[in-house]
Design a protein around this motif. Structure first.
Motif, PDB file in Angstrom:
ATOM      1  N   LYS A   1      74.613  -9.900 -76.738  1.00  6.69           N
ATOM      2  CA  LYS A   1      74.496 -11.351 -76.627  1.00  6.69           C
ATOM      3  C   LYS A   1      74.152 -11.789 -75.201  1.00  6.69           C
ATOM      4  O   LYS A   1      73.672 -12.901 -74.987  1.00  6.69           O
ATOM      5  CB  LYS A   1      75.793 -12.014 -77.079  1.00  6.69           C
TER       6      LYS A   1
ATOM      7  N   THR B   1      69.455 -11.950 -73.846  1.00  8.24           N
ATOM      8  CA  THR B   1      68.577 -12.769 -74.685  1.00  8.24           C
ATOM      9  C   THR B   1      67.103 -12.503 -74.414  1.00  8.24           C
ATOM     10  O   THR B   1      66.270 -12.664 -75.306  1.00  8.24           O
ATOM     11  CB  THR B   1      68.878 -14.260 -74.480  1.00  8.24           C
TER      12      THR B   1
ATOM     13  N   ARG C   1      66.239  -9.547 -76.495  1.00 10.53           N
ATOM     14  CA  ARG C   1      66.250 -10.003 -77.893  1.00 10.53           C
ATOM     15  C   ARG C   1      64.971 -10.726 -78.266  1.00 10.53           C
ATOM     16  O   ARG C   1      64.325 -10.432 -79.288  1.00 10.53           O
ATOM     17  CB  ARG C   1      67.445 -10.941 -78.104  1.00 10.53           C
ATOM     18  N   ASP C   2      64.554 -11.667 -77.426  1.00  2.23           N
ATOM     19  CA  ASP C   2      63.365 -12.456 -77.735  1.00  2.23           C
ATOM     20  C   ASP C   2      62.095 -11.614 -77.668  1.00  2.23           C
ATOM     21  O   ASP C   2      61.143 -11.833 -78.440  1.00  2.23           O
ATOM     22  CB  ASP C   2      63.265 -13.638 -76.777  1.00  2.23           C
TER      23      ASP C   2
ATOM     24  N   VAL D   1      67.962  -9.127 -84.403  1.00  2.00           N
ATOM     25  CA  VAL D   1      66.556  -9.421 -84.665  1.00  2.00           C
ATOM     26  C   VAL D   1      66.238  -8.844 -86.035  1.00  2.00           C
ATOM     27  O   VAL D   1      66.231  -7.626 -86.235  1.00  2.00           O
ATOM     28  CB  VAL D   1      65.640  -8.798 -83.600  1.00  2.00           C
TER      29      VAL D   1
ATOM     30  N   ILE E   1      66.107 -14.387 -86.063  1.00  2.31           N
ATOM     31  CA  ILE E   1      67.271 -13.975 -85.281  1.00  2.31           C
ATOM     32  C   ILE E   1      68.536 -14.516 -85.947  1.00  2.31           C
ATOM     33  O   ILE E   1      68.605 -15.700 -86.292  1.00  2.31           O
ATOM     34  CB  ILE E   1      67.190 -14.504 -83.826  1.00  2.31           C
TER      35      ILE E   1
ATOM     36  N   ILE F   1      70.029  -1.051 -77.422  1.00  3.65           N
ATOM     37  CA  ILE F   1      70.011  -1.743 -78.707  1.00  3.65           C
ATOM     38  C   ILE F   1      70.546  -0.811 -79.787  1.00  3.65           C
ATOM     39  O   ILE F   1      70.747   0.385 -79.549  1.00  3.65           O
ATOM     40  CB  ILE F   1      68.587  -2.205 -79.101  1.00  3.65           C
TER      41      ILE F   1
ATOM     42  N   ASP G   1      73.687 -10.104 -81.168  1.00  4.36           N
ATOM     43  CA  ASP G   1      72.609 -10.856 -81.807  1.00  4.36           C
ATOM     44  C   ASP G   1      71.756  -9.861 -82.595  1.00  4.36           C
ATOM     45  O   ASP G   1      71.657  -8.685 -82.218  1.00  4.36           O
ATOM     46  CB  ASP G   1      71.741 -11.567 -80.763  1.00  4.36           C
TER      47      ASP G   1
ATOM     48  N   GLN H   1      61.972  -9.745 -80.946  1.00  2.00           N
ATOM     49  CA  GLN H   1      61.535 -10.625 -82.031  1.00  2.00           C
ATOM     50  C   GLN H   1      60.021 -10.803 -82.008  1.00  2.00           C
ATOM     51  O   GLN H   1      59.347 -10.719 -83.053  1.00  2.00           O
ATOM     52  CB  GLN H   1      62.212 -11.988 -81.935  1.00  2.00           C
TER      53      GLN H   1
ATOM     54  N   VAL I   1      71.339  -6.494 -80.515  1.00  2.00           N
ATOM     55  CA  VAL I   1      71.112  -6.638 -79.075  1.00  2.00           C
ATOM     56  C   VAL I   1      72.327  -7.343 -78.480  1.00  2.00           C
ATOM     57  O   VAL I   1      72.908  -8.238 -79.106  1.00  2.00           O
ATOM     58  CB  VAL I   1      69.842  -7.465 -78.786  1.00  2.00           C
TER      59      VAL I   1
END
Length: 320
Positions: free
Chosen positions: A275, A278, A281-282, A160, A316, A134, A158, A285, A273
């Protein structure tokens, strides 16, 4: 960092990526020394118990990709020269807002956030090429960055969102040039960091100055811009607001610099992060929201006098 997509007292580094940049981070490592005995089952049992204990202490560990959980580390690309957001302390260890937030995120995710230094405009590219997992480097979340349409975000990402900041004008204490805003920079020597939203602001203002041109000093690191101001080779610096404020309060005991005018174009900072990732990423978040809700997020911001950038909801790709 407001990068043009925008990051110490005398060497702070702002970076707000608009379209556009202490406490040492303690590496969290759980190393259990296992004593070999005649009973192999006891050894395995202890190892299993340790894993259970770690999972209990890290409530969001199961949200991470298995590869990250197995590794036990999230590698973080960062341009570590942007106090108070991220910088090297007196022991040459990463410190600052992002580093401390990373430490708290690591606690709830059950992994270590390991910060590695890199050039700002190569951070997203490095992540997309697998050099780090990241990017956490005061990077402003913008649509252009999400899409990879800027030089400092090749491949896209993406974001966060975890903080909010704009640019600011930092000048000498007492404001001898009577600077009130961007229009007053015409005819002066002004510094900004290359590849940031702050440089974009400088270039945009330059176009409005007509014959009364700004003498530009564009640096690779924000610390170089601050040095130009401190040595009076520059009349002002355009940098991220938290960096400008930190320098006003801390540099030379608060006697060197002054923030003038209003905060400009406040926008969300984002943890970048890939793409393709995910799940990570989540998980990030959820972890950001967790530390916001339990109060440790605000504790970190208060420690660095950065409460003005606090957010209440982790989003996001909220940048415009």
């Amino acid at each position: 960092m407001t990068a043009s997509t925008t990051h110490r007292p005398t060497a702070a580094k702002p970076r707000t990526l608009r379209a556009s940049r202490t406490v040492a981070v303690a590496a969290t490592a759980v190393a259990g020394a296992m004593l070999l005995t005649a009973c192999g089952d006891q050894t395995n049992g202890a190892a299993n118990q340790e894993k259970k204990g770690t999972a209990t202490a890290a409530p969001l560990a199961d949200k991470l990709p298995q590869s990250i959980r197995d590794k036990g580390v999230i590698t973080v690309g960062s341009d570590i020269a942007y106090a108070p957001m991220e910088f090297m302390d007196e022991n040459n260890q990463p410190a600052g807002v992002d580093v401390d937030l990373g430490k708290e995120l690591g606690k709830v995710l059950g992994v270590e956030f390991k910060f590695t230094n890199a050039t700002f405009d190569q951070l997203v590219l490095g992540m997309n090429n697998g050099r780090h997992d990241i990017v956490m480097s005061s990077m402003t979340d913008t649509k252009a960055r999400q899409q990879g349409a800027t030089e400092d975000a090749k491949g896209g990402a993406d974001f966060v969102n975890y903080f909010k900041a704009g640019s600011a004008i930092l000048t000498h204490k007492g404001n001898p040039k009577n600077i009130k805003g961007l229009d007053d920079l015409c005819g002066l020597t002004v510094a900004a960091q290359r590849g940031t939203a702050n440089e974009d602001l400088l270039k945009a203002q330059q176009a409005k100055c007509g014959d009364n041109k700004i003498k530009e000093f564009i640096s690779d690191q924000d610390t170089d811009s601050i040095t130009q101001l401190q040595t009076k080779r520059a009349d002002a610096v355009i940098t991220d607001f938290p960096v400008a404020l930190y320098n006003e309060l801390e540099a030379g005991g608060g006697n060197l610099f002054e923030v003038v005018g209003d905060q400009i174009d406040a926008a969300p900072y984002g943890i970048a992060v890939s793409k393709k990732n995910t799940e990570l990423r989540d998980a990030l978040q959820a972890a950001v929201q967790k530390i916001i809700d339990d109060g440790t997020y605000m504790d970190v911001l208060k420690k660095w006098k950065a409460e003005s950038g606090a957010i209440e909801k982790a989003t996001i790709n909220a940048g415009s």
